[in-house]
Design a protein around this motif. Sequence first.
Motif, PDB file in Angstrom:
ATOM      1  N   LEU B 144      15.691 -19.916  -6.531  1.00 27.16           N
ATOM      2  CA  LEU B 144      16.186 -19.125  -7.664  1.00 27.16           C
ATOM      3  C   LEU B 144      15.532 -19.646  -8.940  1.00 27.16           C
ATOM      4  O   LEU B 144      15.272 -20.850  -9.073  1.00 27.16           O
ATOM      5  CB  LEU B 144      17.703 -19.256  -7.774  1.00 27.16           C
ATOM      6  N   ASP B 145      15.254 -18.740  -9.852  1.00 28.11           N
ATOM      7  CA  ASP B 145      14.639 -19.132 -11.122  1.00 28.11           C
ATOM      8  C   ASP B 145      13.286 -19.818 -10.972  1.00 28.11           C
ATOM      9  O   ASP B 145      12.942 -20.701 -11.752  1.00 28.11           O
ATOM     10  CB  ASP B 145      15.575 -20.052 -11.922  1.00 28.11           C
ATOM     11  N   THR B 146      12.532 -19.443  -9.939  1.00 30.16           N
ATOM     12  CA  THR B 146      11.158 -19.960  -9.835  1.00 30.16           C
ATOM     13  C   THR B 146      10.216 -18.761  -9.672  1.00 30.16           C
ATOM     14  O   THR B 146      10.638 -17.676  -9.263  1.00 30.16           O
ATOM     15  CB  THR B 146      10.970 -20.868  -8.608  1.00 30.16           C
ATOM     16  N   TYR B 147       8.939 -18.987  -9.956  1.00 32.54           N
ATOM     17  CA  TYR B 147       7.955 -17.915  -9.725  1.00 32.54           C
ATOM     18  C   TYR B 147       7.856 -17.588  -8.247  1.00 32.54           C
ATOM     19  O   TYR B 147       7.671 -16.439  -7.860  1.00 32.54           O
ATOM     20  CB  TYR B 147       6.593 -18.327 -10.274  1.00 32.54           C
ATOM     21  N   ALA B 148       7.980 -18.627  -7.402  1.00 31.12           N
ATOM     22  CA  ALA B 148       7.919 -18.383  -5.960  1.00 31.12           C
ATOM     23  C   ALA B 148       9.042 -17.439  -5.554  1.00 31.12           C
ATOM     24  O   ALA B 148       8.819 -16.469  -4.822  1.00 31.12           O
ATOM     25  CB  ALA B 148       8.011 -19.699  -5.201  1.00 31.12           C
ATOM     26  N   GLY B 149      10.231 -17.684  -6.038  1.00 32.37           N
ATOM     27  CA  GLY B 149      11.363 -16.834  -5.706  1.00 32.37           C
ATOM     28  C   GLY B 149      11.159 -15.415  -6.212  1.00 32.37           C
ATOM     29  O   GLY B 149      11.527 -14.436  -5.562  1.00 32.37           O
ATOM     30  N   LEU B 150      10.529 -15.298  -7.361  1.00 35.00           N
ATOM     31  CA  LEU B 150      10.273 -13.980  -7.940  1.00 35.00           C
ATOM     32  C   LEU B 150       9.276 -13.175  -7.116  1.00 35.00           C
ATOM     33  O   LEU B 150       9.364 -11.955  -7.040  1.00 35.00           O
ATOM     34  CB  LEU B 150       9.685 -14.138  -9.351  1.00 35.00           C
ATOM     35  N   THR B 151       8.300 -13.862  -6.534  1.00 32.03           N
ATOM     36  CA  THR B 151       7.166 -13.126  -5.969  1.00 32.03           C
ATOM     37  C   THR B 151       7.123 -13.099  -4.449  1.00 32.03           C
ATOM     38  O   THR B 151       6.823 -12.056  -3.863  1.00 32.03           O
ATOM     39  CB  THR B 151       5.847 -13.741  -6.471  1.00 32.03           C
ATOM     40  N   VAL B 152       7.416 -14.224  -3.791  1.00 33.85           N
ATOM     41  CA  VAL B 152       7.191 -14.292  -2.336  1.00 33.85           C
ATOM     42  C   VAL B 152       7.891 -13.177  -1.558  1.00 33.85           C
ATOM     43  O   VAL B 152       7.281 -12.545  -0.697  1.00 33.85           O
ATOM     44  CB  VAL B 152       7.564 -15.692  -1.802  1.00 33.85           C
ATOM     45  N   PRO B 153       9.163 -12.875  -1.862  1.00 34.48           N
ATOM     46  CA  PRO B 153       9.820 -11.833  -1.066  1.00 34.48           C
ATOM     47  C   PRO B 153       9.187 -10.453  -1.249  1.00 34.48           C
ATOM     48  O   PRO B 153       9.415  -9.554  -0.448  1.00 34.48           O
ATOM     49  CB  PRO B 153      11.257 -11.828  -1.611  1.00 34.48           C
ATOM     50  N   LEU B 154       8.385 -10.283  -2.271  1.00 34.10           N
ATOM     51  CA  LEU B 154       7.782  -8.962  -2.510  1.00 34.10           C
ATOM     52  C   LEU B 154       6.342  -8.886  -2.001  1.00 34.10           C
ATOM     53  O   LEU B 154       5.701  -7.845  -2.082  1.00 34.10           O
ATOM     54  CB  LEU B 154       7.768  -8.669  -4.021  1.00 34.10           C
ATOM     55  N   ILE B 155       5.838 -10.016  -1.479  1.00 37.96           N
ATOM     56  CA  ILE B 155       4.390 -10.102  -1.337  1.00 37.96           C
ATOM     57  C   ILE B 155       3.837  -9.418  -0.085  1.00 37.96           C
ATOM     58  O   ILE B 155       2.724  -8.904  -0.097  1.00 37.96           O
ATOM     59  CB  ILE B 155       3.952 -11.585  -1.425  1.00 37.96           C
ATOM     60  N   ALA B 156       4.596  -9.396   1.007  1.00 34.40           N
ATOM     61  CA  ALA B 156       4.081  -8.731   2.207  1.00 34.40           C
ATOM     62  C   ALA B 156       3.975  -7.242   1.926  1.00 34.40           C
ATOM     63  O   ALA B 156       4.863  -6.660   1.327  1.00 34.40           O
ATOM     64  CB  ALA B 156       5.012  -8.986   3.377  1.00 34.40           C
ATOM     65  N   SER B 157       2.841  -6.642   2.332  1.00 30.37           N
ATOM     66  CA  SER B 157       2.654  -5.233   2.005  1.00 30.37           C
ATOM     67  C   SER B 157       2.097  -4.450   3.168  1.00 30.37           C
ATOM     68  O   SER B 157       0.949  -4.618   3.559  1.00 30.37           O
ATOM     69  CB  SER B 157       1.718  -5.094   0.809  1.00 30.37           C
ATOM     70  N   ALA B 158       2.920  -3.596   3.739  1.00 25.96           N
ATOM     71  CA  ALA B 158       2.450  -2.749   4.827  1.00 25.96           C
ATOM     72  C   ALA B 158       1.472  -1.712   4.312  1.00 25.96           C
ATOM     73  O   ALA B 158       0.468  -1.405   4.948  1.00 25.96           O
ATOM     74  CB  ALA B 158       3.631  -2.073   5.505  1.00 25.96           C
ATOM     75  N   THR B 159       1.728  -1.199   3.124  1.00 22.40           N
ATOM     76  CA  THR B 159       0.863  -0.148   2.579  1.00 22.40           C
ATOM     77  C   THR B 159      -0.560  -0.667   2.408  1.00 22.40           C
ATOM     78  O   THR B 159      -1.524  -0.025   2.829  1.00 22.40           O
ATOM     79  CB  THR B 159       1.382   0.311   1.209  1.00 22.40           C
ATOM     80  N   ALA B 160      -0.683  -1.839   1.798  1.00 24.10           N
ATOM     81  CA  ALA B 160      -2.020  -2.384   1.575  1.00 24.10           C
ATOM     82  C   ALA B 160      -2.688  -2.718   2.899  1.00 24.10           C
ATOM     83  O   ALA B 160      -3.890  -2.511   3.071  1.00 24.10           O
ATOM     84  CB  ALA B 160      -1.932  -3.625   0.702  1.00 24.10           C
ATOM     85  N   THR B 161      -1.907  -3.193   3.864  1.00 23.99           N
ATOM     86  CA  THR B 161      -2.476  -3.503   5.175  1.00 23.99           C
ATOM     87  C   THR B 161      -3.031  -2.233   5.818  1.00 23.99           C
ATOM     88  O   THR B 161      -4.140  -2.231   6.360  1.00 23.99           O
ATOM     89  CB  THR B 161      -1.398  -4.132   6.080  1.00 23.99           C
ATOM     90  N   LEU B 162      -2.276  -1.154   5.730  1.00 24.44           N
ATOM     91  CA  LEU B 162      -2.746   0.117   6.283  1.00 24.44           C
ATOM     92  C   LEU B 162      -4.011   0.590   5.577  1.00 24.44           C
ATOM     93  O   LEU B 162      -4.965   1.047   6.200  1.00 24.44           O
ATOM     94  CB  LEU B 162      -1.665   1.190   6.114  1.00 24.44           C
ATOM     95  N   PHE B 163      -3.980   0.455   4.262  1.00 29.58           N
ATOM     96  CA  PHE B 163      -5.120   0.884   3.439  1.00 29.58           C
ATOM     97  C   PHE B 163      -6.393   0.147   3.863  1.00 29.58           C
ATOM     98  O   PHE B 163      -7.428   0.766   4.118  1.00 29.58           O
ATOM     99  CB  PHE B 163      -4.775   0.579   1.982  1.00 29.58           C
ATOM    100  N   PHE B 164      -6.312  -1.177   3.999  1.00 29.49           N
ATOM    101  CA  PHE B 164      -7.493  -1.947   4.419  1.00 29.49           C
ATOM    102  C   PHE B 164      -7.875  -1.644   5.856  1.00 29.49           C
ATOM    103  O   PHE B 164      -9.049  -1.578   6.192  1.00 29.49           O
ATOM    104  CB  PHE B 164      -7.243  -3.446   4.256  1.00 29.49           C
ATOM    105  N   ARG B 165      -6.862  -1.423   6.705  1.00 29.98           N
ATOM    106  CA  ARG B 165      -7.174  -1.130   8.096  1.00 29.98           C
ATOM    107  C   ARG B 165      -8.012   0.151   8.173  1.00 29.98           C
ATOM    108  O   ARG B 165      -9.029   0.192   8.853  1.00 29.98           O
ATOM    109  CB  ARG B 165      -5.889  -0.964   8.906  1.00 29.98           C
ATOM    110  N   GLN B 166      -7.559   1.177   7.462  1.00 31.71           N
ATOM    111  CA  GLN B 166      -8.306   2.437   7.491  1.00 31.71           C
ATOM    112  C   GLN B 166      -9.723   2.230   6.996  1.00 31.71           C
ATOM    113  O   GLN B 166     -10.676   2.778   7.537  1.00 31.71           O
ATOM    114  CB  GLN B 166      -7.612   3.498   6.629  1.00 31.71           C
ATOM    115  N   PHE B 167      -9.879   1.406   5.971  1.00 34.15           N
ATOM    116  CA  PHE B 167     -11.219   1.156   5.447  1.00 34.15           C
ATOM    117  C   PHE B 167     -12.068   0.393   6.469  1.00 34.15           C
ATOM    118  O   PHE B 167     -13.219   0.753   6.711  1.00 34.15           O
ATOM    119  CB  PHE B 167     -11.149   0.374   4.135  1.00 34.15           C
ATOM    120  N   PHE B 168     -11.498  -0.618   7.092  1.00 35.03           N
ATOM    121  CA  PHE B 168     -12.273  -1.409   8.064  1.00 35.03           C
ATOM    122  C   PHE B 168     -12.712  -0.552   9.241  1.00 35.03           C
ATOM    123  O   PHE B 168     -13.778  -0.757   9.810  1.00 35.03           O
ATOM    124  CB  PHE B 168     -11.449  -2.594   8.584  1.00 35.03           C
TER     125      PHE B 168
END
Lengths: 356, 283
Positions: B144-168
């Motif tokens: 709580l009250d850290t940058y890690a807490g602010l960002t890590v739970p939001l960092i996994a991204s299925a959309t971006a993974t799909l986007f790169f997969r289609q490109f690859f």
Amino acid sequence: MASLSLDNVKKVYPGGVEAVKGVSLQVPDRAFVVLVGPSGCGKSTLLRMIAGLETITSGTVKIGDRIVNDVEPANRDIAMVFQNYALYPHMKVFDNMAYGLRNRGMGEPEVKRRVDEAARLLEIGQLLDRKPRQLSGGQRQRVAMGRAIVRQPAAFLFDEPLSNLDAKLRVQMRVEIKKLQRDIGTTSIYVTHDQVEAMTMADILVVMNAGSAEQIDTPREIYQRPRTTFVASFIGSPSMNFLPAKLTGDGKGVIVGGVPIALTGGAHAAASTITVGVRPEEIVVGADGATHTVAIDVIEHLGADTIVHGKLVADGAAALTVRLVGYWPLAPGEILPVALHARALHLFDPTTGQRL
Amino acid sequence: MVERRSMLARLVPHVILCLGVAILAFPVYLCFVGSSHPQDVISNGQMPLVPGHLLTESYWLALTRGVARTSSEPVGLMLLNSLTMALIIASGKIAISIISSFAVVYFKFPFRMAAFWMIFITLMLPVEVRIYPTYKVVADLGMLDTYAGLTVPLIASATATLFFRQFFLTIPDELVEASKLDGAGPMKFFWDTVLPLSRTNIAALFVILFIYGWNQYLWPLLITTRSDMQTVVIGIKKMIVTQDALTEWNIVMATAMLAMLPPVAVVVLMQRWFVRGLVETEK
Ligand SMILES: Nc1ncnc2c1ncn2[C@@H]1O[C@H](COP(=O)(O)OP(=O)(O)O)[C@@H](O)[C@H]1O
Ligand SMILES: [Mg+2]
């Protein structure tokens, strides 16, 4: 530089497609071997097994004295030229050619020396600073060749390298590749479905059909003594004519379209019914010594040649194509007297397709 | 368009576009004007349409002091927090998703497709859906009250993974094979070929993800309690107090304007790449 040998190499793809059914092939050092065959006959698969891009189901591949079945592609000491060139789009031509050398830890002065040497050989010195997308198809083809040459590998592998070029450039590059290979003497295996490329480039020609090598010989031998009806019909343009015929009892003659022709040698066959092959360019036209007559259906004037498609006037009325040198003022419906000479005939077993 | 069309036919789309721009830009303009008037003018419900005299003062106060109440932080600090959060989220999402797509596209391993589908399914589980368990995990980990807490739970991204997969999947197999023959192992292929070819895609994705990160509201609201960890989006909300008369409207509007600037800057700077990444590929 090295010899290369395949021993009963097979490939079964997952799913059970038997793409290559036991091919054995000896390639002497410095030889230019062409694999030719219709699309889907397993040429690329065979080449990719030599390159290490496909696993070998059974059999062995040897480069030099080393069995390479389980060797990584990078360590097989071969270089490959792909049909779509496969240049790295984000690298300059120089870096494209240098990449494989640098990855192997070669010093920059030697890299530069080799790239410059290859660029000089291929006349692409002025393109070294460009990206692949700024090059024409022919230029990309040269760069792809250059990338193979700088490696100075034991063997070059080509997979239909000219089929993306226009007809004129293809002829020019065909001659250049052949000349280049003769000059640097690297053992080469070249895949194509184009019989002209096959005939003109090969020291050793391998005609493939449905995953097997039907005949491995010099181009001349393959043209003059095709071992099967498949080889006979695949090599030569227009294709060889095949006519039903009967072997005489003593095996000294054949009866084609009711006309007996004495054979120079003799032949043995299980049954008296055989297939006779005769090349369109070896049919002699003229009233003198004519053995048969042909009813003309279609005439094609190619300029240097005239191709006549017609039917043998005899029972059975088999189709026959005749190739005449020069311009012949013929018309459909005319009757053409022709002679089938014994030395022009190829005899095949009609069931197995094997030469008699 | 090369054909010559009548004056009217050319005018109509133009007028529609201008109208659209006006509708979208008017509130922004009002906000700008509002930031330059004293707070009582706005609280009284008179909304002037021309800028007043407090322009520089409002922005200076907002940046350095924030609103006058004691609990408030200067907007400069909030902007820094937001920037840090957005940058970590955008680059983290890109780094993780490009590596996972690379694995899914170029390696054969057991349960490869299962792994891919599991990534895919997380599309249905954004933070808002899994907010309680995620909060619990982050709290238990002391984030709580850290940058890690602010960002890590939001960092996994299925959309971006799909986007790169289609490109690859559009990168020709021969390029992989040529790399193999040139003695490049998988990671070298990634660094030397895949990454440079993905440049424009990465840039396009960065723009989208930076704005996504910058606009986060619910999660930072939960996870930050200390006021010096506040992001600007939350800061604006907290500046508005229930009694209208006590709200320093000029500061609030100045903050809103300031909060808009970084995303605008990213879009403007990356526009060329952004468009290229979405429409063309360098192959
Ligand atoms: N990756 C693969 N998986 C399954 N079958 C394949 C694969 N690649 C090629 N084949 C099949 O193997 C046969 C030979 O293909 P190929 O070697 O590419 O032929 P060619 O190069 O002579 O046209 C074809 O029937 C083709 O469909
Ligand atoms: Mg092929």
